[in-house]
Enzyme design. Structure first.
Site, PDB file in Angstrom:
ATOM      1  N   ASP A  39      33.033  64.083  21.389  1.00 35.76           N
ATOM      2  CA  ASP A  39      31.870  64.494  22.125  1.00 35.76           C
ATOM      3  C   ASP A  39      31.429  65.911  21.711  1.00 35.76           C
ATOM      4  O   ASP A  39      32.082  66.779  21.444  1.00 35.76           O
ATOM      5  CB  ASP A  39      32.530  64.664  23.485  1.00 35.76           C
ATOM      6  CG  ASP A  39      31.278  64.863  24.616  1.00 35.76           C
ATOM      7  OD1 ASP A  39      31.053  63.990  25.517  1.00 35.76           O
ATOM      8  OD2 ASP A  39      30.482  65.880  24.378  1.00 35.76           O
ATOM      9  N   ILE A  40      30.072  66.206  21.387  1.00 36.00           N
ATOM     10  CA  ILE A  40      29.552  67.354  21.214  1.00 36.00           C
ATOM     11  C   ILE A  40      29.662  68.597  22.142  1.00 36.00           C
ATOM     12  O   ILE A  40      29.929  69.812  21.633  1.00 36.00           O
ATOM     13  CB  ILE A  40      27.858  67.135  20.951  1.00 36.00           C
ATOM     14  CG1 ILE A  40      27.483  67.887  19.807  1.00 36.00           C
ATOM     15  CG2 ILE A  40      27.183  67.245  22.328  1.00 36.00           C
ATOM     16  CD1 ILE A  40      25.810  67.675  19.369  1.00 36.00           C
ATOM     17  N   GLN A 102      26.217  60.229  35.464  1.00 37.02           N
ATOM     18  CA  GLN A 102      25.929  59.767  34.037  1.00 37.02           C
ATOM     19  C   GLN A 102      24.589  60.473  33.383  1.00 37.02           C
ATOM     20  O   GLN A 102      23.555  60.747  34.068  1.00 37.02           O
ATOM     21  CB  GLN A 102      25.257  58.401  33.864  1.00 37.02           C
ATOM     22  CG  GLN A 102      25.237  57.761  32.449  1.00 37.02           C
ATOM     23  CD  GLN A 102      25.291  56.102  32.599  1.00 37.02           C
ATOM     24  OE1 GLN A 102      24.944  55.481  33.543  1.00 37.02           O
ATOM     25  NE2 GLN A 102      25.373  55.560  31.378  1.00 37.02           N
ATOM     26  N   HIS A 108      29.420  54.647  27.941  1.00 34.29           N
ATOM     27  CA  HIS A 108      30.425  55.247  27.274  1.00 34.29           C
ATOM     28  C   HIS A 108      31.537  55.898  28.262  1.00 34.29           C
ATOM     29  O   HIS A 108      31.291  55.924  29.440  1.00 34.29           O
ATOM     30  CB  HIS A 108      29.889  56.618  26.505  1.00 34.29           C
ATOM     31  CG  HIS A 108      29.241  57.616  27.292  1.00 34.29           C
ATOM     32  ND1 HIS A 108      28.083  57.410  27.737  1.00 34.29           N
ATOM     33  CD2 HIS A 108      29.503  58.544  28.182  1.00 34.29           C
ATOM     34  CE1 HIS A 108      27.602  58.325  28.619  1.00 34.29           C
ATOM     35  NE2 HIS A 108      28.596  59.160  28.602  1.00 34.29           N
ATOM     36  N   HIS A 110      34.569  58.675  28.421  1.00 34.79           N
ATOM     37  CA  HIS A 110      35.260  60.017  27.915  1.00 34.79           C
ATOM     38  C   HIS A 110      36.821  59.880  28.065  1.00 34.79           C
ATOM     39  O   HIS A 110      37.413  59.302  28.796  1.00 34.79           O
ATOM     40  CB  HIS A 110      35.143  61.154  29.023  1.00 34.79           C
ATOM     41  CG  HIS A 110      33.471  61.576  29.132  1.00 34.79           C
ATOM     42  ND1 HIS A 110      32.807  62.643  28.392  1.00 34.79           N
ATOM     43  CD2 HIS A 110      32.424  60.954  29.727  1.00 34.79           C
ATOM     44  CE1 HIS A 110      31.556  62.571  28.705  1.00 34.79           C
ATOM     45  NE2 HIS A 110      31.395  61.635  29.540  1.00 34.79           N
TER      46      HIS A 110
HETATM   47  P1  AMP Z   1      27.908  61.511  30.722  1.00 35.06           P
HETATM   48  O1  AMP Z   1      27.375  62.891  31.383  1.00 35.06           O
HETATM   49  O2  AMP Z   1      29.191  60.908  31.012  1.00 35.06           O
HETATM   50  O3  AMP Z   1      26.896  60.586  30.443  1.00 35.06           O
HETATM   51  O4  AMP Z   1      28.217  62.203  29.253  1.00 35.06           O
HETATM   52  C1  AMP Z   1      27.516  62.317  27.917  1.00 35.06           C
HETATM   53  C2  AMP Z   1      27.979  63.091  27.004  1.00 35.06           C
HETATM   54  O5  AMP Z   1      27.561  62.802  25.714  1.00 35.06           O
HETATM   55  C3  AMP Z   1      28.276  64.462  27.074  1.00 35.06           C
HETATM   56  O6  AMP Z   1      29.437  64.789  27.369  1.00 35.06           O
HETATM   57  C4  AMP Z   1      27.379  65.020  25.893  1.00 35.06           C
HETATM   58  O7  AMP Z   1      28.273  66.213  25.534  1.00 35.06           O
HETATM   59  C5  AMP Z   1      27.678  63.940  24.889  1.00 35.06           C
HETATM   60  N1  AMP Z   1      26.563  63.818  23.998  1.00 35.06           N
HETATM   61  C6  AMP Z   1      25.425  63.888  24.049  1.00 35.06           C
HETATM   62  N2  AMP Z   1      24.712  63.979  22.784  1.00 35.06           N
HETATM   63  C7  AMP Z   1      25.637  63.784  21.720  1.00 35.06           C
HETATM   64  C8  AMP Z   1      25.731  63.569  20.492  1.00 35.06           C
HETATM   65  N3  AMP Z   1      24.753  63.603  19.563  1.00 35.06           N
HETATM   66  N4  AMP Z   1      26.884  63.370  19.910  1.00 35.06           N
HETATM   67  C9  AMP Z   1      28.051  63.328  20.694  1.00 35.06           C
HETATM   68  N5  AMP Z   1      27.965  63.605  21.889  1.00 35.06           N
HETATM   69  C10 AMP Z   1      26.838  63.421  22.478  1.00 35.06           C
END
Ligand code: AMP
Ligand code: ZN
Length: 147
Positions: A39-40, A102, A108, A110
């Protein structure tokens, strides 16, 4: 049905572009149905996302095989996190729909290593209703289980 919103056409969302290799990601593992990448945001070091390879928005859109693949991958990632980062705890978090938390509308989960007082929080407003109401909820849900 909840009003889950998909904001991107299939194949063009950010995680589809990671799956296809169009944009870079730090991948940890992939198989036919699931992919795991860092996760970024890195809530804690070792924070991984396990996503479906296919564009599916929420848990309700997954096949049974995808559900199994995601959970098996999450467990494998958890084992690797345990070996490498040795966290005191580990939290799985999977958000569905904007109101569910979300923000990326491609399924996805975590996998988050946890430490004492790491600042991660989820407000959990317990209502503790009477047992009769719990039984009523259970009965209503039993009637709606898929066959
Ligand atoms: P959610 O809020 O559960 O939908 O989580 C989305 C997650 O995606 C967040 O924790 C972001 O940090 C992660 N995210 C968004 N763009 C990227 C990316 N390009 N690479 C890796 N993680 C990402
Ligand atoms: Zn997608």
């Amino acid at each position: 049905m909840p009003n889950f919103v998909d904001t991107s056409p299939p194949g063009q969302c950010i995680f589809c572009r990671i799956v296809s290799g169009e944009i870079p990601a730090a991948k940890v593992y992939e198989d036919a149905l699931a992919v795991a990448f860092m996760d970024i945001g890195q809530v804690n070091p070792g924070h991984v996302l396990v996503a479906t390879k296919r564009h599916a928005v929420t848990l309700l859109d997954l096949t049974q095989e995808e559900c199994a693949a995601v959970m098996q991958t999450a467990q494998r990632i958890a084992q690797a996190i345990g070996r490498e980062f040795d966290p005191a705890g580990l939290t799985l978090l999977q958000a569905n729909g904007r109101e569910g938390g979300q923000t990326v509308f491609h399924f996805h989960m975590h996998v988050v290593p946890r430490h004492a007082e790491d600042g991660v929080g989820l407000s959990w407003p317990r209502k503790e209703p009477p047992v009769a109401l719990l039984r009523d909820y259970a009965e209503r849900l039993r009637a709606k289980l898929p066959v």
